[in-house]
Enzyme design. Structure first.
Site, PDB file in Angstrom:
ATOM      1  CG  HIS A  72      -1.826  -1.111   1.404  1.00 52.34           C
ATOM      2  ND1 HIS A  72      -2.664  -1.576   0.418  1.00 52.34           N
ATOM      3  CD2 HIS A  72      -2.004  -1.917   2.483  1.00 52.34           C
ATOM      4  CE1 HIS A  72      -3.341  -2.625   0.898  1.00 52.34           C
ATOM      5  NE2 HIS A  72      -2.960  -2.852   2.129  1.00 52.34           N
ATOM      6  CG  ASP A 223       3.690  -7.188   3.721  1.00 55.22           C
ATOM      7  OD1 ASP A 223       2.623  -7.216   3.087  1.00 55.22           O
ATOM      8  OD2 ASP A 223       3.871  -6.423   4.707  1.00 55.22           O
TER       9      ASP A 223
END
Length: 454
Positions: A72, A223
């Protein structure tokens, strides 16, 4: 022996692992810290990556490398490829109002879920771009391209080529790329900031992003997607990860779109999908509790196991940095049920562990999946109290793999996949797991719901 490198550029640090491509055997590793805060100049990530690579013995004998990084984060570049402002990270909640406004402007959460599989919250890149356009219009006017942390690091490693690349997994967390159609929604980017800057090209799961000298660069990913690769989950498995943030996610064969906004309908790093529920508050709840008590986290674990299940009715609401699930960016933490009998360090320690796990149990429930297995990973899963208390909160046995750098390992596995050229990533030996079982603590989650509300 062919070697591959995996990078985990997380919120708090950069980890690099060097593994054998065929077996996954760890050869060496390195790490470096990142600055604190919810906005960071990307140059700090680059410096930490160089340090971690050096600690890991360099890349001279490495054939391929993949970068996984925090999702993000908003990285904005000008026409010369220079960073316009420090990157706003996923845990920066100043764009909460922007998320609310964007949902309304498109016609409601159902419209967003249908468009990109997720309903925007403050963590999503699209909301940060709206905040930038509204609060720093002079900087927004300079933006010519937008990318994510892993995109930027891969681009830097490749010598800053003309084209920036990304992958399906990380792109699916922006709020302007659709996992269902595999394409950008530039109309949503235009809605967010009144402009359509250039976006990275989305690569396939094993497509090459470029080279760093003789090292081939895999596409990289976010991730959570890398963690799924690192722990080796498949359809039917659910992972609960306790890191800086908490996540519960599963690999599925079809895209999801939850108009409630609880489930983010992400893509994974293999061509499948990764419905995910995230909480802002996870391992740092334990850190905060240990700090309050003036003890180490190991001592906090020991104390928590001294207290009775349910902490005698003491409930800690773990919203120490606001919360994403439920979407309460301005919420704070609180203690409920404090009595003379529960005013002890052990009760507070137990309430901290149980409160954090109750938040993650809500995330697990929101997936609406009956799992074949629940795997508990992340730094917080190294706590013995967390391991033993988790099944009493989740109401199901949990498997805890041996501690490892799952995100970096997943990135390394993607790099090995690039070398193999197969249809699926190479099969590496699964990490040893330990099973934890315990009866659910009666009334615990009911008390938690009473104090957190619907």
């Amino acid at each position: 022996m062919t070697l591959v490198a995996g990078v985990d550029s997380s919120t708090q640090s950069c980890k690099v692992v060097i593994r054998e491509a065929e077996t996954g055997t760890l050869v060496r590793e390195g790490r470096a810290t990142h600055p604190d805060g919810t906005e960071v100049h990307p140059d700090a990530w680059w410096a930490a990556l160089q340090t971690a690579i050096e600690q890991a013995g360099g890349l001279d004998d490495v054939a391929a490398l993949s970068v996984a990084a925090q999702q993000h984060g908003m990285v904005c570049l000008d026409e010369d490829g220079e960073v316009v402002r420090p990157a706003l990270l996923w845990n920066d909640t100043r764009s909460a109002q922007a998320a609310t406004d964007l949902i309304t402007e498109l016609g409601g959460p159902e419209k967003w879920a249908a468009a990109v599989g997720s309903v925007p919250v403050a963590s999503f890149t699209v909301t940060k771009l709206r905040w930038l356009a509204e609060r720093e219009p002079e900087l927004a006017a300079r933006v010519r391209s937008v990318c994510l942390p892993h995109d930027w690091l891969t681009w830097k490693l490749g010598g800053e080529p003309a084209e920036i690349t990304t992958d399906r997994g990380d792109a699916s967390g922006t709020g302007y790329w659709s996992p269902a159609t595999g394409s950008y929604r530039t109309d949503l980017l235009q809605l967010a900031m009144g402009a359509s800057p250039a976006l990275p090209r989305v690569l396939g799961p094993a497509e090459q992003a470029g080279t760093a000298g003789a090292v081939r660069l895999a596409p990289g990913t976010g991730d959570n997607m890398a963690a799924a690769l690192g722990v080796g989950i498949g359809p039917g498995d659910v992972v609960v990860s306790i890191g800086t943030s908490g996540t519960a996610f599963a690999v599925t064969e079809s895209a999801s779109n939850d108009p409630s906004g609880a489930v983010a309908g992400f893509a994974d790093a293999t061509g499948r999908f990764l419905p995910l529920v995230a909480t802002l508050n996870a391992a740092r709840v334990l850190q905060a509790a240990a700090r309050m008590l003036g003890i180490t986290q190991e001592q906090l674990s020991d104390l928590a196991l001294e207290a009775p299940p349910g902490a005698g009715g003491l409930v800690l609401v773990p919203y120490l940095e606001g919360e994403r699930t439920p979407n309460r960016p301005d919420a704070t933490g609180s203690l409920h049920g404090l009595r003379l009998a529960t005013a002890t360090p052990a009760h507070l320690a137990r309430a901290a562990v149980e409160g954090m796990l109750c938040g993650l149990a809500d995330a697990l429930d929101a997936l609406n999946i009956t799992p074949n297995r629940v795997l508990l990973i992340g730094g917080g899963a190294r706590s013995e109290a967390v391991r033993r208390i988790a099944p009493t909160v989740f109401g199901t046995p949990v498997l805890v793999p041996s501690p490892g750098e799952y995100v970096a390992d997943g990135a390394a596995r993607q790099a090995a996949w690039l070398l193999s050229g197969g249809d699926e990533p190479p099969v590496w030996d699964a990490a040893d797991t330990e099973l934890y079982e315990a009866a659910p603590t009666e009334g615990l989650r009911d008390r938690y719901r009473e104090v957190t509300g619907p």
